[in-house]
Design a protein around this motif. Structure first.
Motif, PDB file in Angstrom:
ATOM      1  N   ASP A   1      -2.642   7.939 -20.472  1.00  0.00           N
ATOM      2  CA  ASP A   1      -1.196   7.917 -20.683  1.00  0.00           C
ATOM      3  C   ASP A   1      -0.536   8.629 -19.506  1.00  0.00           C
ATOM      4  O   ASP A   1      -0.785   9.818 -19.277  1.00  0.00           O
ATOM      5  CB  ASP A   1      -0.866   8.637 -21.990  1.00  0.00           C
ATOM      6  N   PRO A   2       0.312   7.948 -18.728  1.00  0.00           N
ATOM      7  CA  PRO A   2       0.936   8.599 -17.571  1.00  0.00           C
ATOM      8  C   PRO A   2       1.703   9.864 -17.939  1.00  0.00           C
ATOM      9  O   PRO A   2       1.774  10.801 -17.135  1.00  0.00           O
ATOM     10  CB  PRO A   2       1.880   7.524 -17.028  1.00  0.00           C
ATOM     11  N   ALA A   3       2.270   9.903 -19.153  1.00  0.00           N
ATOM     12  CA  ALA A   3       3.028  11.085 -19.559  1.00  0.00           C
ATOM     13  C   ALA A   3       2.149  12.326 -19.607  1.00  0.00           C
ATOM     14  O   ALA A   3       2.622  13.448 -19.383  1.00  0.00           O
ATOM     15  CB  ALA A   3       3.681  10.843 -20.917  1.00  0.00           C
ATOM     16  N   VAL A   4       0.860  12.132 -19.886  1.00  0.00           N
ATOM     17  CA  VAL A   4      -0.057  13.270 -19.931  1.00  0.00           C
ATOM     18  C   VAL A   4      -0.235  13.850 -18.530  1.00  0.00           C
ATOM     19  O   VAL A   4      -0.256  15.074 -18.339  1.00  0.00           O
ATOM     20  CB  VAL A   4      -1.411  12.845 -20.532  1.00  0.00           C
TER      21      VAL A   4
ATOM     22  N   ALA B   1       0.834  -1.206   0.000  1.00  0.00           N
ATOM     23  CA  ALA B   1       0.000   0.000   0.000  1.00  0.00           C
ATOM     24  C   ALA B   1       0.863   1.248   0.000  1.00  0.00           C
ATOM     25  O   ALA B   1       0.562   2.235  -0.684  1.00  0.00           O
ATOM     26  CB  ALA B   1      -0.932  -0.004   1.206  1.00  0.00           C
ATOM     27  N   SER B   2       1.956   1.218   0.754  1.00  0.00           N
ATOM     28  CA  SER B   2       2.861   2.365   0.787  1.00  0.00           C
ATOM     29  C   SER B   2       3.542   2.565  -0.559  1.00  0.00           C
ATOM     30  O   SER B   2       3.606   3.696  -1.077  1.00  0.00           O
ATOM     31  CB  SER B   2       3.912   2.153   1.881  1.00  0.00           C
ATOM     32  N   GLU B   3       4.045   1.504  -1.136  1.00  0.00           N
ATOM     33  CA  GLU B   3       4.703   1.603  -2.435  1.00  0.00           C
ATOM     34  C   GLU B   3       3.754   2.165  -3.494  1.00  0.00           C
ATOM     35  O   GLU B   3       4.127   3.058  -4.274  1.00  0.00           O
ATOM     36  CB  GLU B   3       5.217   0.229  -2.857  1.00  0.00           C
ATOM     37  N   ILE B   4       2.525   1.685  -3.517  1.00  0.00           N
ATOM     38  CA  ILE B   4       1.564   2.162  -4.515  1.00  0.00           C
ATOM     39  C   ILE B   4       1.235   3.639  -4.280  1.00  0.00           C
ATOM     40  O   ILE B   4       1.095   4.417  -5.231  1.00  0.00           O
ATOM     41  CB  ILE B   4       0.293   1.299  -4.476  1.00  0.00           C
ATOM     42  N   THR B   5       1.132   4.045  -3.021  1.00  0.00           N
ATOM     43  CA  THR B   5       0.867   5.456  -2.711  1.00  0.00           C
ATOM     44  C   THR B   5       1.985   6.344  -3.212  1.00  0.00           C
ATOM     45  O   THR B   5       1.741   7.468  -3.691  1.00  0.00           O
ATOM     46  CB  THR B   5       0.709   5.624  -1.187  1.00  0.00           C
ATOM     47  N   LEU B   6       3.220   5.880  -3.119  1.00  0.00           N
ATOM     48  CA  LEU B   6       4.387   6.683  -3.482  1.00  0.00           C
ATOM     49  C   LEU B   6       4.625   6.765  -4.989  1.00  0.00           C
ATOM     50  O   LEU B   6       5.254   7.721  -5.472  1.00  0.00           O
ATOM     51  CB  LEU B   6       5.636   6.107  -2.804  1.00  0.00           C
ATOM     52  N   GLN B   7       4.159   5.787  -5.736  1.00  0.00           N
ATOM     53  CA  GLN B   7       4.492   5.710  -7.162  1.00  0.00           C
ATOM     54  C   GLN B   7       4.165   6.982  -7.945  1.00  0.00           C
ATOM     55  O   GLN B   7       5.017   7.479  -8.698  1.00  0.00           O
ATOM     56  CB  GLN B   7       3.804   4.494  -7.789  1.00  0.00           C
ATOM     57  N   PRO B   8       2.968   7.550  -7.845  1.00  0.00           N
ATOM     58  CA  PRO B   8       2.681   8.747  -8.638  1.00  0.00           C
ATOM     59  C   PRO B   8       3.447   9.984  -8.183  1.00  0.00           C
ATOM     60  O   PRO B   8       3.664  10.900  -8.983  1.00  0.00           O
ATOM     61  CB  PRO B   8       1.170   8.937  -8.461  1.00  0.00           C
ATOM     62  N   VAL B   9       3.858  10.021  -6.922  1.00  0.00           N
ATOM     63  CA  VAL B   9       4.672  11.149  -6.457  1.00  0.00           C
ATOM     64  C   VAL B   9       6.025  11.107  -7.149  1.00  0.00           C
ATOM     65  O   VAL B   9       6.545  12.127  -7.627  1.00  0.00           O
ATOM     66  CB  VAL B   9       4.826  11.120  -4.928  1.00  0.00           C
ATOM     67  N   ARG B  10       6.609   9.921  -7.211  1.00  0.00           N
ATOM     68  CA  ARG B  10       7.893   9.768  -7.897  1.00  0.00           C
ATOM     69  C   ARG B  10       7.775  10.087  -9.387  1.00  0.00           C
ATOM     70  O   ARG B  10       8.627  10.770  -9.958  1.00  0.00           O
ATOM     71  CB  ARG B  10       8.392   8.328  -7.751  1.00  0.00           C
ATOM     72  N   ARG B  11       6.737   9.573 -10.016  1.00  0.00           N
ATOM     73  CA  ARG B  11       6.631   9.695 -11.474  1.00  0.00           C
ATOM     74  C   ARG B  11       6.195  11.084 -11.906  1.00  0.00           C
ATOM     75  O   ARG B  11       6.767  11.655 -12.848  1.00  0.00           O
ATOM     76  CB  ARG B  11       5.642   8.656 -12.020  1.00  0.00           C
TER      77      ARG B  11
END
Length: 379
Positions: free
Chosen positions: A352-355, A72-82
């Motif tokens: 698209d995540p890049a958007v 759950a923590s890893e998934i929460t952090l993913q969009p902050v990093r990206r």
């Protein structure tokens, strides 16, 4: 002043997040000070649009993903990093508190939350409300929040819970519904049973939110997915008081609270008032994509910050169309005491995540342009 109920190590207490753009925007209704940069995050930013999310969750069910602290923590952090968003939203689901309280519920792929049974009679509800959400049951949540906050540093985490009406609607219907006929019928035909159910759901949601805030979340969001199905009278009679009850669980912690629903233009002032009635100081209203932000601000009397409301459908549009829309949303949000840029609902799974990354950059660049034009230094 930070209440003593928060640990000295809490991010709002030790200075990590108190001056972040997000917290400053959420508090702008009481401080009168907007941050130089408009903060931006996206509802459902942690999810199926990210390949790293799909890889992390491979072979793991949705609810199990929410209840494994490391995952759950890893998934929460993913969009902050990206994406470089200005806040993380805790990865959870509105039915997680139900599962933790022992209610039989699962999330069926392509369907959504499905209960082991529908709760529609006084006896059904009487048995249900015997369930409690204990500190021990909440341990995976508090552990996940702690791991996440430690990794986020100065980026705030937003705690999340489903509003009591939405939880109760799922319980009565037994599964997702377009019109919530059974829930609305129970609300009117047996108000005593409905009230018992929705009060129990309120305490469940409030306990869930409070656990996240005490563990380190710097703001809280109450998400009423299905409130838009209610008339103003039904909302007043069968939902508003329960939302107030839920939020009394965090009012003494003095964290900003965002209240959001879909299809709720006719309810925006009532939703604001439900938060105010709980004793919450910093009240923010989320606005879906159907209502222009400046019109929402007017409906709300111009006194509270707003969150929203980029149309998720336009994430798939040509960039020039999306850019013009984002700039328009920011312009309209500029009339509010504070504005948190967001979507008017969740990120579609095929985005698209890049958007999303490009939208974050655009929101920040527009803020910088505005600050430069006014001679304000962007920090």
């Amino acid at each position: 002043m930070i209440p003593v109920a928060l640990s000295p190590a809490h991010p709002l207490h030790d200075g990590r997040t108190a001056q972040s753009p997000l917290v400053r925007a959420l508090r702008a209704g009481t401080t009168g000070e907007r941050p130089e940069i408009t903060p931006v995050w996206f509802m459902r930013q942690a999810g199926r649009s990210l390949p790293e999310y799909r890889a992390a969750r491979e072979g793991v069910s949705m609810l199990d993903s929410c209840l494994r602290p490391d995952l759950a923590s890893e998934i929460t952090l993913q969009p902050v990093r990206r994406h470089g968003v200005d806040a993380a939203i805790f990865f959870s689901d509105i039915v997680v508190p139900l599962r933790l309280a022992g209610v039989e519920v699962d999330i069926a792929p392509g369907v959504g939350p499905v209960m082991g049974q529908a709760y529609r009679t006084p006896d059904d509800v009487a048995r249900l409300v015997e369930a409690e959400l204990t500190t021990e049951a909440l341990a995976p949540i508090t552990e996940a929040v702690g791991l996440t906050v430690d990794a986020l540093g100065c980026t705030p985490l937003i705690g999340f819970a489903g509003a009591p009406f939405t939880l109760a609607a799922y319980l009565v219907e037994g599964r997702p519904s377009r019109d919530h006929l059974a829930a609305r019928a129970l609300l009117r035909s047996d108000p005593e049973t409905w009230q018992r159910l929705v009060d129990w759901a309120a305490d469940l949601a409030g306990t869930f939110l409070r656990a996240q805030v005490l563990a380190g979340a710097s703001a809280a969001q109450l998400f009423d997915s299905w409130a838009g199905s209610l008339s103003h009278a039904d909302y007043a009679d069968g939902a508003a008081g329960a939302s107030t009850r839920a939020l009394t669980h965090v009012a003494d912690l003095d964290v900003p609270v965002v209240h959001f629903g879909t299809g709720t233009e006719h309810l925006l002032p009532a939703m604001r008032d439900a938060v105010v009635a709980a004793g919450v100081r910093d009240v923010v209203v989320g606005v879906d994509y159907r209502t222009p932000l400046d019109e929402a601000v007017q409906l709300l009397g111009g006194t509270v910050p707003v969150q929203g409301n980029i149309d998720p459908a336009l994430l798939a549009a040509p960039w020039d169309v999306l850019e013009a829309h984002v700039r328009d949303v920011l312009r309209r949000g500029g009339v509010a005491p504070g504005h948190v840029a967001n979507l008017g609902h969740g990120v579609p799974p095929d985005t698209d995540p890049a958007v999303l990354t490009r939208v974050v950059e655009l929101v920040h660049s527009v803020s910088a342009e505005s600050a430069a034009a006014s001679g304000v230094e962007v920090r």
